[in-house]
Design an enzyme around this catalytic site. Structure first.
Site, short mmCIF file in Angstrom:
data_model
loop_
_atom_site.label_atom_id
_atom_site.label_comp_id
_atom_site.label_asym_id
_atom_site.label_seq_id
_atom_site.Cartn_x
_atom_site.Cartn_y
_atom_site.Cartn_z
N ASP A 155 0.85 -1.19 0.00
CA ASP A 155 0.00 0.00 0.00
C ASP A 155 0.89 1.24 0.00
O ASP A 155 1.79 1.37 0.83
CB ASP A 155 -0.91 0.01 1.23
CG ASP A 155 -1.92 1.13 1.18
OD1 ASP A 155 -3.03 0.91 0.69
OD2 ASP A 155 -1.57 2.25 1.65
N ILE A 156 0.63 2.14 -0.96
CA ILE A 156 1.42 3.38 -1.03
C ILE A 156 1.01 4.27 0.14
O ILE A 156 -0.16 4.61 0.30
CB ILE A 156 1.18 4.10 -2.37
CG1 ILE A 156 1.53 3.19 -3.54
CG2 ILE A 156 2.00 5.39 -2.43
CD1 ILE A 156 1.23 3.80 -4.91
N ASP A 170 -2.60 9.16 -10.97
CA ASP A 170 -2.56 8.04 -11.93
C ASP A 170 -1.12 7.77 -12.37
O ASP A 170 -0.69 6.60 -12.48
CB ASP A 170 -3.43 8.36 -13.14
CG ASP A 170 -4.92 8.34 -12.81
OD1 ASP A 170 -5.28 7.81 -11.75
OD2 ASP A 170 -5.71 8.85 -13.63
N ASN A 186 -3.40 12.73 -4.56
CA ASN A 186 -4.62 13.11 -5.29
C ASN A 186 -5.16 14.45 -4.82
O ASN A 186 -5.60 15.28 -5.63
CB ASN A 186 -5.69 12.03 -5.11
CG ASN A 186 -5.43 10.81 -5.98
OD1 ASN A 186 -4.81 10.91 -7.03
ND2 ASN A 186 -5.91 9.65 -5.55
N GLU A 233 -4.79 2.16 -4.26
CA GLU A 233 -3.33 2.19 -4.19
C GLU A 233 -2.75 0.93 -3.59
O GLU A 233 -1.57 0.90 -3.22
CB GLU A 233 -2.88 3.40 -3.35
CG GLU A 233 -3.25 3.34 -1.89
CD GLU A 233 -4.63 3.92 -1.57
OE1 GLU A 233 -4.85 4.31 -0.42
OE2 GLU A 233 -5.47 3.99 -2.50
#
Length: 376
Positions: free
Chosen positions: A247-248, A264, A255, A290
Site C-alpha cells: 500500500d502506497i 494516476d 490526489n 493504491e
C-alpha cells in the site's frame, strides 16, 4: 475487394496449378502409347517412335523444371514465364504429332483432331486455377497441329477450323468456372482475414479483461484466479507460496494536493517499480486503489521478506515521480501459505500484516505471525 486480396487469390491459383502440373505431365507417356496403339498398322511405326523420342528429349528438361517448381512452391511473379514455357513446350510437342499422323487417311485425321480436342478438354481441369496458361496451351497445341499438317502438305481446313472453334468454345465454357474459383478463393481469404481480426480482437478483449487498464498489471479478477491455482497446488504435498500486500503510504495526499492525473502517473510509476524488483515467475496485480498484491511462487518466508524489503527500499530511495516530486513510501505485509489455506484466508492474513505495518508507522515490512514455510 482489396487489390492485395486479389493478388493473393491469383497467387494461390497459380500455386495450385504448379502443384498439379507435374502430375499432368507425367501422364504424357500414356498418351504416347495411346497414339502408338491407334496408329498401329495405320501409320508407319518408325516416324511415331521418332516423334515420341524427340518429345521425350525436348520435354524432359521442362518436365524436370515443372517438378522443381512444384517442390519449391510456385511464385506467380517469379515463375509465370516458366509456367508458360512448360505449357507451350508440352502442347507444342503434342501438336507436332500431326506431322506423323496427318494425311494418312480421313479416319486417322478425324481421330487425331478428336484426340487433340480431348487432350485440351482433359487439360482444362489442370489449368482452371491459372487460365492464362491455358490460353498459351491451346495456342501452342493448335499451331503445332496446323504447322505440322501444312508442312506435310495435307492441311484439312475443316478439321483445323473445327479444332479452333472447339478451343474457343472450351475457353468460353471454362472462363466462368475459373472466375468462380477465383471468387471462392477471394471469399476464403476474406474469411481468413475476418477470422484473424476476430482472433486478435478476442485476444485483446481477454487481455483487457485480465489486466488493469491504468497500470497494465494483472487485475483483481486475474489475481483471484491465479491465487486459486497456486493455493490448490499447496494442497497435498507441501509447496511454498508467499503473498505480499503493498500500500502506497499517504497516497490520498497526492490526489488531494497534486490532482488525480498525477495520482494516476504515480500508480503507473509504482507498478513499474514493483516489476523491476521482482524475480522471474513472480506475479504482480493491482488489488484496488493504491493497494497491490504480489505472488511469489516457491518463496519461503525469509525470501518473501527479502523481496518485500528490497521493494520498500527501492521506493524510499528514489521518488516515484520527479516532476512534480512524489516521494511516497510503501508499507508491505507478508504471508506464506499453509496447507489449510484458501485463497481468501491467505490474502486476509497478508492484508492483516499490511495493516500492522501501517499501524506501526508505515514504510516498513511486517510478516504474518502464523506464516511458516511448509516442510520441504
Amino acid at each position: 475487394m482489396p487489390p492485395d486480396d486479389r493478388a493473393l487469390a491469383q497467387q494461390q491459383g497459380f500455386a495450385q496449378f504448379i502443384d498439379a502440373l507435374p502430375r499432368h505431365l507425367n501422364n504424357a507417356p500414356l498418351g504416347w502409347l495411346l497414339v502408338l496403339g491407334l496408329s498401329w498398322n495405320q501409320v508407319a511405326t518408325p516416324p511415331v517412335l521418332v516423334w515420341m523420342g524427340s518429345a521425350l528429349a525436348v520435354g524432359l528438361p521442362f518436365w524436370w523444371q515443372a517438378h522443381r517448381l512444384a517442390r519449391r512452391g510456385g511464385l506467380l511473379r517469379q515463375d509465370e514465364r516458366w509456367a508458360h514455357a512448360i505449357t507451350v513446350v508440352d502442347a507444342g510437342l503434342w501438336g507436332l504429332s500431326a506431322w506423323v499422323l496427318a494425311g494418312q487417311s480421313p479416319v486417322i485425321d478425324a481421330w487425331m483432331i478428336t484426340l487433340v480436342c480431348g487432350l485440351a478438354t482433359l487439360s482444362g481441369v489442370v489449368y482452371l486455377p491459372f487460365l492464362k496458361a491455358f490460353y498459351s496451351y491451346l495456342g501452342a497445341l493448335w499451331l503445332g497441329v496446323a504447322s505440322s499438317t501444312i508442312l506435310r502438305g495435307t492441311p484439312d481446313a475443316r478439321l483445323l477450323i473445327g479444332a479452333a472453334l472447339f478451343f474457343v468454345l472450351l475457353v468460353l465454357a471454362l472462363r466462368p468456372v475459373a472466375r468462380r474459383l477465383e471468387e471462392g478463393r477471394l471469399h476464403e481469404i476474406a474469411h481468413d482475414r475476418l477470422a484473424e481480426r476476430l482472433q486478435a480482437s478476442l485476444v485483446q478483449k481477454e487481455h483487457e479483461a485480465a489486466t488493469d487498464g491504468l497500470t497494465g498489471l494483472l487485475n483483481r479478477r486475474s489475481l483471484d484466479h491465479l491465487l486459486a491455482q497456486q493455493v490448490r497446488g499447496v494442497e497435498g504435498p507441501p509447496r511454498r507460496l508467499a503473498v505480499l500486500m503493498l500500500d502506497i503510504d499517504h497516497f490520498k495526499r497526492v490526489n488531494d494536493t497534486l490532482g488525480h492525473p498525477v495520482g494516476d502517473r504515480t500508480l503507473q510509476a509504482f507498478a513499474q517499480r514493483i516489476q523491476q524488483q521482482l524475480r522471474t515467475g513472480d506475479l504482480c496485480a493491482r488489488y484496488g486503489g493504491e493497494e497491490f498484491a504480489v505472488l511469489l511462487p516457491g518463496a519461503t518466508l525469509a525470501v518473501a521478506c527479502e523481496v518485500a524489503e528490497r521493494l520498500r527500499q527501492s521506493v524510499q530511495a528514489t521518488p516515484l515521480l520527479s516532476d512534480p516530486l512524489v516521494d511516497n513510501t510503501v508499507s508491505i505485509g507478508v504471508s506464506t501459505a499453509l496447507e489449510s489455506d484458501t485463497p481468501q484466508s491467505l490474502l486476509k492474513r497478508a492484508d492483516e500484516a499490511l495493516y500492522r505495518a501501517k499501524s506501526d508507522g508505515r514504510n516498513r515490512v511486517c510478516s504474518d505471525p502464523a506464516a511458516a514455510p511448509p516442510v520441504a
